[in-house]
Design a protein around this motif. Structure first.
Motif, short mmCIF file in Angstrom:
data_model
loop_
_atom_site.label_atom_id
_atom_site.label_comp_id
_atom_site.label_asym_id
_atom_site.label_seq_id
_atom_site.Cartn_x
_atom_site.Cartn_y
_atom_site.Cartn_z
N TYR A 129 0.83 -1.22 0.00
CA TYR A 129 0.00 0.00 0.00
C TYR A 129 0.86 1.26 0.00
CZ TYR A 129 -3.52 3.38 1.51
OH TYR A 129 -4.34 4.47 1.61
N SER A 142 -0.79 19.27 -5.54
CA SER A 142 -0.66 18.67 -4.21
C SER A 142 -1.43 19.48 -3.17
CB SER A 142 0.81 18.55 -3.81
OG SER A 142 1.44 19.82 -3.79
N MET A 167 -5.10 18.58 -3.48
CA MET A 167 -5.37 17.24 -2.94
C MET A 167 -5.35 17.24 -1.42
SD MET A 167 -6.04 15.18 -5.43
CE MET A 167 -6.94 16.61 -6.05
N ILE A 214 -1.79 8.84 -4.23
CA ILE A 214 -2.02 10.19 -4.78
C ILE A 214 -0.70 10.96 -4.82
CG2 ILE A 214 -3.21 12.39 -4.44
CD1 ILE A 214 -5.06 10.14 -5.25
N LEU A 266 0.08 14.19 2.43
CA LEU A 266 -0.72 13.17 1.75
C LEU A 266 -0.33 11.76 2.19
CD1 LEU A 266 -0.86 14.65 -1.87
CD2 LEU A 266 -2.80 14.27 -0.35
N ASN A 267 0.94 11.53 2.40
CA ASN A 267 1.39 10.22 2.87
C ASN A 267 0.84 9.92 4.28
OD1 ASN A 267 3.13 8.85 0.87
ND2 ASN A 267 4.34 10.71 1.01
N GLU A 302 -11.17 14.52 6.46
CA GLU A 302 -10.72 14.05 7.77
C GLU A 302 -11.29 14.90 8.89
OE1 GLU A 302 -8.98 11.50 8.79
OE2 GLU A 302 -8.33 10.65 6.87
N LEU A 315 -1.86 11.19 5.52
CA LEU A 315 -3.31 11.05 5.38
C LEU A 315 -3.70 9.73 4.71
CD1 LEU A 315 -4.33 14.67 4.24
CD2 LEU A 315 -4.66 13.63 6.49
N LYS A 316 -2.70 8.84 4.56
CA LYS A 316 -2.91 7.52 3.95
C LYS A 316 -3.29 7.61 2.49
CE LYS A 316 -4.36 5.53 8.39
NZ LYS A 316 -5.43 4.82 9.12
N LYS A 317 -2.68 8.58 1.80
CA LYS A 317 -2.88 8.75 0.38
C LYS A 317 -1.54 8.69 -0.36
CE LYS A 317 -7.26 9.37 1.06
NZ LYS A 317 -8.21 8.31 0.69
N ASN A 359 3.14 16.79 -0.15
CA ASN A 359 3.35 15.38 -0.44
C ASN A 359 3.53 14.57 0.85
OD1 ASN A 359 3.07 14.74 -3.18
ND2 ASN A 359 5.10 13.81 -3.26
N TYR A 374 -8.63 16.12 0.90
CA TYR A 374 -8.63 15.00 1.84
C TYR A 374 -8.57 15.45 3.29
CZ TYR A 374 -8.14 12.00 -2.21
OH TYR A 374 -8.36 11.36 -3.39
#
Length: 222
Positions: free
Chosen positions: A1, A191, A194, A147, A139-140, A202, A142-144, A136, A198
């Motif tokens: 993942y 980014s 995004m 993306i 996003l990581n 949350e 945030l479990k993305k 970036n 997200y």
């Protein structure tokens, strides 16, 4: 993942660097030397923001776990503003000293000229690049990660390489250098959008869960 997107990102960045170096090599060894020096100046210029992104990761994770939505939003917004301001500050600093920085590394006038050219174009994308570095990371957390990897891969493979090639064809080495700034504008804006999307989900989920808990513990009155 997480491993596959990260592996893809780690693969595409050095491949892009090699291809861009190949394009620049067409302008001579002085251009390649200037690109190498400029890459190191770039890393120095955004080093503070890269350090901030490493601190931002546990901050975001801790506040997600603690369901501190407003604190999370405030911290991310402050970090993003700092990244943009830092990028603008580095742009002003490097642009104003572009004709002198090359002299620190070499005596060759052609290489110095190319370094000055890079420092007059690439830093235009520093603010967006700083935003990209921070978002970036977010996003990581945030479990993305997918993306985040899509943004990086599209930046390097879909935007940077074709743009550098076309820029070289139509504008020479100036076009190659300018393509770096344009690429990070795309990465920074995409980014940011995004993260905004997200993060909003949350925080809304946190607020919804907090409301439900409040209803459940509210005493029944008669």
């Amino acid at each position: 993942y997480i491993g596959l997107p990260a592996a893809a990102t780690n693969l595409v960045v050095p491949m892009t660097t090699a291809l861009i170096t190949g394009i620049v090599a067409g302008y001579g060894k002085e251009a390649v030397a200037a690109l190498g020096v400029s890459a190191r100046v770039d890393l120095f210029a955004i080093m503070v923001v890269v350090a901030l992104s490493s601190v931002l990761s546990p901050f975001v994770g801790q506040n997600l776990g603690a369901k501190k939505g407003q604190r999370l939003l405030d911290g991310i917004n402050m970090s993003q503003r700092f990244g943009i301001l830092w990028g603008v500050g580095m742009l002003v600093l490097l642009y104003s000293t572009r004709n002198y920085i090359g002299q620190i590394f070499t005596d060759d006038p052609k290489t110095i000229e190319y370094i000055a050219l890079w420092l007059s174009l690439a830093p235009l994308g520093y603010a967006a690049r700083c935003l990209y570095a921070l978002d970036n990371t977010i996003l990581n957390v945030l479990k993305k990660p997918l993306i985040a990897s899509i943004i990086t891969i599209s930046m390097m493979g879909v935007i940077y390489i074709p743009l550098a090639y076309l820029g070289s064809e139509f504008f020479g080495i100036r076009g190659v250098f300018a393509s770096n700034a344009i690429t990070y504008f795309y990465g920074g804006i995409f980014s940011y959008l995004m993260v905004k999307k997200y993060l909003k989900k949350e925080v809304e989920q946190m607020q919804s869960e907090a409301t439900q808990e409040e209803v459940e513990i509210r005493p029944i009155t008669t």
